[in-house]
Design a protein around this motif. Structure first.
Motif, PDB file in Angstrom:
ATOM      1  N   PHE A 161      29.532 127.656 -25.917  1.00  0.00           N
ATOM      2  CA  PHE A 161      30.590 126.797 -26.435  1.00  0.00           C
ATOM      3  C   PHE A 161      30.005 125.711 -27.322  1.00  0.00           C
ATOM      4  O   PHE A 161      30.520 125.427 -28.406  1.00  0.00           O
ATOM      5  N   GLN A 162      28.936 125.097 -26.859  1.00  0.00           N
ATOM      6  CA  GLN A 162      28.323 124.008 -27.613  1.00  0.00           C
ATOM      7  C   GLN A 162      27.937 124.445 -29.026  1.00  0.00           C
ATOM      8  O   GLN A 162      28.035 123.672 -29.972  1.00  0.00           O
ATOM      9  N   GLY A 167      34.266 133.086 -23.544  1.00  0.00           N
ATOM     10  CA  GLY A 167      33.368 132.568 -22.530  1.00  0.00           C
ATOM     11  C   GLY A 167      31.935 132.878 -22.891  1.00  0.00           C
ATOM     12  O   GLY A 167      31.669 133.320 -24.018  1.00  0.00           O
ATOM     13  N   PRO A 168      31.022 132.588 -21.966  1.00  0.00           N
ATOM     14  CA  PRO A 168      31.258 132.200 -20.571  1.00  0.00           C
ATOM     15  C   PRO A 168      31.733 130.757 -20.427  1.00  0.00           C
ATOM     16  O   PRO A 168      31.297 129.870 -21.145  1.00  0.00           O
ATOM     17  N   ASN A 194      35.878 119.557 -18.361  1.00  0.00           N
ATOM     18  CA  ASN A 194      35.075 118.386 -18.714  1.00  0.00           C
ATOM     19  C   ASN A 194      35.247 117.967 -20.174  1.00  0.00           C
ATOM     20  O   ASN A 194      34.457 117.178 -20.693  1.00  0.00           O
ATOM     21  N   HIS A 195      36.266 118.520 -20.832  1.00  0.00           N
ATOM     22  CA  HIS A 195      36.432 118.255 -22.254  1.00  0.00           C
ATOM     23  C   HIS A 195      37.915 118.391 -22.602  1.00  0.00           C
ATOM     24  O   HIS A 195      38.656 119.122 -21.933  1.00  0.00           O
ATOM     25  N   GLY A 244      31.778 124.585 -35.140  1.00  0.00           N
ATOM     26  CA  GLY A 244      32.747 125.674 -35.040  1.00  0.00           C
ATOM     27  C   GLY A 244      33.211 126.164 -36.389  1.00  0.00           C
ATOM     28  O   GLY A 244      32.440 126.240 -37.347  1.00  0.00           O
ATOM     29  N   ASP A 245      34.490 126.493 -36.499  1.00  0.00           N
ATOM     30  CA  ASP A 245      35.083 126.909 -37.767  1.00  0.00           C
ATOM     31  C   ASP A 245      35.777 125.687 -38.367  1.00  0.00           C
ATOM     32  O   ASP A 245      36.956 125.447 -38.125  1.00  0.00           O
ATOM     33  N   GLN A 246      35.001 124.885 -39.088  1.00  0.00           N
ATOM     34  CA  GLN A 246      35.497 123.651 -39.705  1.00  0.00           C
ATOM     35  C   GLN A 246      36.170 122.729 -38.684  1.00  0.00           C
ATOM     36  O   GLN A 246      37.204 122.120 -38.951  1.00  0.00           O
ATOM     37  N   GLY A 247      35.554 122.634 -37.509  1.00  0.00           N
ATOM     38  CA  GLY A 247      36.051 121.745 -36.473  1.00  0.00           C
ATOM     39  C   GLY A 247      36.993 122.383 -35.478  1.00  0.00           C
ATOM     40  O   GLY A 247      37.463 121.713 -34.551  1.00  0.00           O
ATOM     41  N   TYR A 248      37.283 123.679 -35.641  1.00  0.00           N
ATOM     42  CA  TYR A 248      38.217 124.386 -34.765  1.00  0.00           C
ATOM     43  C   TYR A 248      37.500 125.476 -33.978  1.00  0.00           C
ATOM     44  O   TYR A 248      36.445 125.971 -34.386  1.00  0.00           O
ATOM     45  N   ILE A 249      38.094 125.847 -32.850  1.00  0.00           N
ATOM     46  CA  ILE A 249      37.614 126.979 -32.057  1.00  0.00           C
ATOM     47  C   ILE A 249      38.812 127.865 -31.727  1.00  0.00           C
ATOM     48  O   ILE A 249      39.936 127.376 -31.529  1.00  0.00           O
TER      49      ILE A 249
END
Length: 205
Positions: A126-127, A136-137, A146-147, A176-181
């Protein structure tokens, strides 16, 4: 529920309010995360907080000031009470919770406006996410969130298993993709990918 680390909770709440205000007024106004960091006594500033308490604070005051008038500093300072109480660049009257652990209800809410959600973002993958549908994971356990991020839409690409949520993160446009996930949607477990369906909220005007 755990307090979200950093100031992601404020950014997620503000993104939801900015989206609601744009839909309602037709104008995109950058709103102030710093007023939440400084003034939400139920959170801990840049050391963590919760989007729902931030939305509750703004709703109790009737609105929120702009980023221009109360800019982000990256640390918790003294609350500017005048701006909190009187300098409102967007009106917020309340906030609602989406029924928990129900992606169908979440989709109905997101179809109307952006929604804040809590997720488990602790995984290495994720990071360093850089694109594609994230499956995932991560933990689907609400106790592990936690976020905070803001879900702004969803898509269903052609093919089996290609549904995903579009979530705005607060880690800059370089992540990510220009700030998105893109988080996998309609997964077999009720809490959703990374527990995103466990506790969603959205502001009302």
């Amino acid at each position: 529920m755990e307090i979200m680390a950093g100031s992601c909770w404020a950014f997620a709440a503000v993104a939801a309010m900015e989206g609601m205000n744009k839909i309602r007024t037709g104008e995109l106004v950058s709103l102030s995360e710093q007023v939440l960091v400084d003034c939400d006594s139920l959170s801990s500033g840049c050391d963590g907080g919760r989007s729902d308490t931030a939305l509750s604070l703004v709703a109790a005051r009737g609105g929120i000031t702009s980023e221009e008038r109360y800019p982000y500093s990256g640390f918790q300072g003294k609350c500017d009470v005048d701006k909190l109480l009187f300098d409102h660049q967007a009106s917020v009257k309340g906030f609602n919770a989406v029924p928990c652990n129900n992606e169908r209800q979440l989709a109905l809410a997101v179809a109307r406006q952006p929604v804040t959600v809590y997720i488990d973002a602790s995984g290495f993958e994720f990071q360093f996410y850089a694109g594609g549908i994230y499956r995932g994971p991560c933990s689907g356990n609400p106790a592990r969130v936690n976020h905070a991020v803001t879900i702004v839409g969803y898509c269903e690409d052609e093919g089996e298993g290609n549904k995903y949520w579009i979530a705005k993160n607060s880690w800059s446009n370089d992540w990510g993709d220009q700030g998105y996930i893109y988080l996998a949607k309609d997964v077999p477990w009720k809490t959703g990918t990374c527990a995103l369906a466990s506790s969603p909220f959205y502001p009302t005007a």
